[in-house]
Enzyme design. Structure first.
Site, PDB file in Angstrom:
ATOM      1  N   HIS A 288      60.300  28.847   6.435  1.00 31.40           N
ATOM      2  CA  HIS A 288      60.434  29.440   7.509  1.00 31.40           C
ATOM      3  C   HIS A 288      60.010  31.095   7.733  1.00 31.40           C
ATOM      4  O   HIS A 288      60.158  31.703   8.706  1.00 31.40           O
ATOM      5  CB  HIS A 288      62.187  29.694   7.948  1.00 31.40           C
TER       6      HIS A 288
ATOM      7  N   SER B 175      58.270  28.736   0.778  1.00 28.06           N
ATOM      8  CA  SER B 175      59.516  28.637   1.833  1.00 28.06           C
ATOM      9  C   SER B 175      58.645  28.243   3.094  1.00 28.06           C
ATOM     10  O   SER B 175      57.570  28.530   3.204  1.00 28.06           O
ATOM     11  CB  SER B 175      60.455  29.743   1.927  1.00 28.06           C
TER      12      SER B 175
ATOM     13  N   GLY C 121      64.112  28.731  -0.199  1.00 27.76           N
ATOM     14  CA  GLY C 121      63.416  29.764  -1.265  1.00 27.76           C
ATOM     15  C   GLY C 121      64.593  30.039  -2.303  1.00 27.76           C
ATOM     16  O   GLY C 121      64.261  30.105  -3.534  1.00 27.76           O
ATOM     17  N   THR C 122      65.886  30.114  -1.765  1.00 26.75           N
ATOM     18  CA  THR C 122      66.898  30.298  -3.002  1.00 26.75           C
ATOM     19  C   THR C 122      67.041  29.501  -3.850  1.00 26.75           C
ATOM     20  O   THR C 122      67.120  29.425  -5.169  1.00 26.75           O
ATOM     21  CB  THR C 122      68.182  31.216  -2.204  1.00 26.75           C
TER      22      THR C 122
ATOM     23  N   CYS D 186      74.734  48.055   4.744  1.00 30.30           N
ATOM     24  CA  CYS D 186      76.196  48.612   4.771  1.00 30.30           C
ATOM     25  C   CYS D 186      77.037  47.615   4.784  1.00 30.30           C
ATOM     26  O   CYS D 186      77.048  46.743   5.853  1.00 30.30           O
ATOM     27  CB  CYS D 186      76.138  49.560   5.997  1.00 30.30           C
TER      28      CYS D 186
ATOM     29  N   THR E 156      68.922  13.347  -0.591  1.00 32.09           N
ATOM     30  CA  THR E 156      68.041  12.740   0.271  1.00 32.09           C
ATOM     31  C   THR E 156      67.385  14.196   0.798  1.00 32.09           C
ATOM     32  O   THR E 156      67.755  15.034   1.169  1.00 32.09           O
ATOM     33  CB  THR E 156      68.883  12.113   1.496  1.00 32.09           C
TER      34      THR E 156
ATOM     35  N   GLN F 208      57.189  35.187  -0.219  1.00 30.12           N
ATOM     36  CA  GLN F 208      56.602  36.353   0.799  1.00 30.12           C
ATOM     37  C   GLN F 208      55.123  36.293   0.931  1.00 30.12           C
ATOM     38  O   GLN F 208      54.425  36.875   1.749  1.00 30.12           O
ATOM     39  CB  GLN F 208      57.119  37.888   0.539  1.00 30.12           C
TER      40      GLN F 208
END
Lengths: 123, 385
Positions: B200, B198, B72-73, B324, B236, B178
């Site tokens: 996954h 995406s 997705g990125t 964090c 590829t 999403q």
């Protein structure tokens, strides 16, 4: 698991958690980076921390560190606690991951502040 | 043994058994390079093109409009940087609650001289289409708004936004990572020119995703090499992964509608159960326009990571709203943009349900949450309860 068994045990079953009514000394420390906050209360008898309680807001390691720190401090001479080292807290937790080292810093600083509070008024 | 409950499906999902089965031949005997003209290559090519057809059919778009990527990125980067590179300069409109794959790409383009407007959202996380209209300038080259937010699940009014953008003839990119395979995506009706999706997140393998690119959209390649993917993405193709994605889409086509209804009911059972037992809890996100399986719960005066750790020790996987890193906690940029007060935002926990989630799982999580939050608040110097 990312955390040691000792840390997990303190997180699951924090020792000495909660407010102490009319303490002989209090000390607080906040870690500016993340807003984690620890406050310690001491009941002092014959110059020793007879009873130690804490309140803390923060991530799991900070809560566990406060619990471990309260055990470390109990029974110790208050004057000694003014020099409590963060490494002693981390050791009691069986180590901390590199990105959670602040947990021991904030707890040791709060215990030292509580000790200073008592010493400044009684010595 | 502790019960294990996975409520982090917006992060990733288990690969569906049918998907694994479909992929196996391409990890074994069908190992050819799909660019090769010999039989080995053509077997791999067949797998690739079958997947492309399935996805195109699912989105009701042309087969040649699907470009496969590594995630997705990468899809978001290709869409935003690709359009920017094709134009050379100009202005981009996006929102403050985008995934970092879009936000940081836009910030990078700003350093390269592009102008970017980051639109605000309301308290539910909705982008106002009128804000989009007002933000568009004569030099606007792209509008990019996500379909649904991964943290709070709010579904954006992309049909209305798409109408505004299309009127002005500007390319419209939607990050659909999403929503793809979870709720219907109307590419044509929403005027979408580029859609990231995406694998996954919908029970396919990791490391594979895609970008729909409407025919005629000016988008430059951002990585260079061979002639793959009609020269839009060199390299590829990940054939086993793409075959898996194709199968995952086919399965979602069968299961999506019923699953969405089931997950909505379970999600509401979770939020109502937690709210009935735990004081000072809020649900972050839109009350109705929300992803079926997403519940972002804000626990006041408790730090979210300590709840995540407490639940993890009970075998329950959820994710923390505040991250964090090396002792620095940043409240979620999404919750900040929604105006969620800090003492609530720091205690945000995202539960995202999926195929395997049962009513018993949800009841177990409700049971686990109450004592964890109660104990944390009892030891907290900032909690009043």
């Amino acid at each position: 698991m990312r955390y040691s068994p000792a840390l997990i045990d303190h997180f699951r079953n924090p020792r000495n958690a909660g407010l102490m009514p009319s303490p002989d000394a209090t000390g607080e420390s906040e870690y500016a980076g993340c807003g984690d906050l620890a406050r310690f209360y001491l009941r002092v008898r014959a110059g020793r921390a007879a009873d130690v309680r804490f309140q803390t807001y923060g991530c799991g390691p900070t809560i566990a560190a406060a619990s471990a720190g309260s055990e470390l401090a109990t029974g110790r001479r208050v004057k000694e606690l003014m020099g409590l080292d963060r490494d002693a807290v981390e050791e009691a937790l069986g180590g901390l991951p590199p990105d959670r080292k602040h947990a021991a810093d904030v707890v040791a600083a709060a215990i030292r502040a509580a000790a200073r509070d008592w010493v400044s008024r009684h010595v | 043994m502790t019960r294990r409950v996975y409520l982090d499906h917006n992060a990733s999902t288990p690969v569906h058994p049918e998907v694994i089965e479909a992929m196996l031949p391409y990890l074994g005997e069908r190992y050819g390079n799909p660019s090769s003209i010999h039989a080995f290559g053509q077997e791999a090519r067949d797998g690739l093109e079958t997947a492309r057809e399935r996805i195109a059919r699912f989105l009701r778009v042309g087969k040649d409009e699907i470009v496969f990527t590594s995630g997705g990125t990468e899809s978001d980067n290709l869409a935003v940087k690709g359009v920017a590179a094709a134009r050379g300069s100009g202005h981009i409109v996006t929102s403050r609650i985008e995934h970092h794959a879009v936000l940081r790409t836009c910030q990078t383009l700003e350093r390269q001289g592009f102008a970017v407007t980051y639109l605000p959202v309301d308290e539910h996380g909705l982008v106002d289409p009128d804000d989009v209209r007002r933000a568009i300038r004569p030099d606007t080259i792209l509008v990019t708004v996500m379909h649904a937010n991964s943290e709070v699940g709010t579904i954006e009014p992309i049909e209305e936004i798409g109408r505004v953008v299309r009127e002005r003839g500007i390319p419209f990119h939607v990050d659909g990572v999403q929503t793809f395979g979870k709720v219907p995506v109307d590419v044509e009706g929403s005027g979408i020119d580029l859609l990231s999706f995406s694998s996954h997140k919908i029970y396919g393998p990791k490391g594979v995703a895609g970008l729909y690119v409407r025919k005629g959209t000016k988008m430059a390649a951002i990585q260079h090499g061979g002639e793959h993917e009609r020269r839009r993405r060199a390299g590829t193709e990940n054939v086993p992964g793409i075959v898996g994605l194709g199968k995952a889409v086919e399965v979602r086509g069968r299961e999506m509608t019923a699953e969405a209804a089931r997950l909505t009911a379970l999600r509401d059972r979770l939020t109502e159960g937690v709210r009935a037992r735990v004081p000072e809890v809020r649900v972050n996100g839109h009350p109705a326009r929300r992803l079926p399986g997403t519940a972002n719960l804000g626990f006041r005066h408790v730090e979210s990571e300590s709840i995540v750790l407490g639940l993890d020790l009970k075998g329950v996987a959820v994710s923390a709203g505040s991250a964090c890193t090396s002792g620095n906690v940043e409240p979620s940029h999404v919750l900040v943009a929604m105006g969620v007060p800090l003492d609530w935002a720091m205690g945000a926990v995202r539960c995202s349900l999926g195929r395997s989630t049962t009513a018993e799982d949800v009841d177990y999580v409700i049971e686990c949450v109450e004592p964890i939050v109660r104990k944390l608040r009892a030891a907290s110097p900032v909690a009043a309860v």
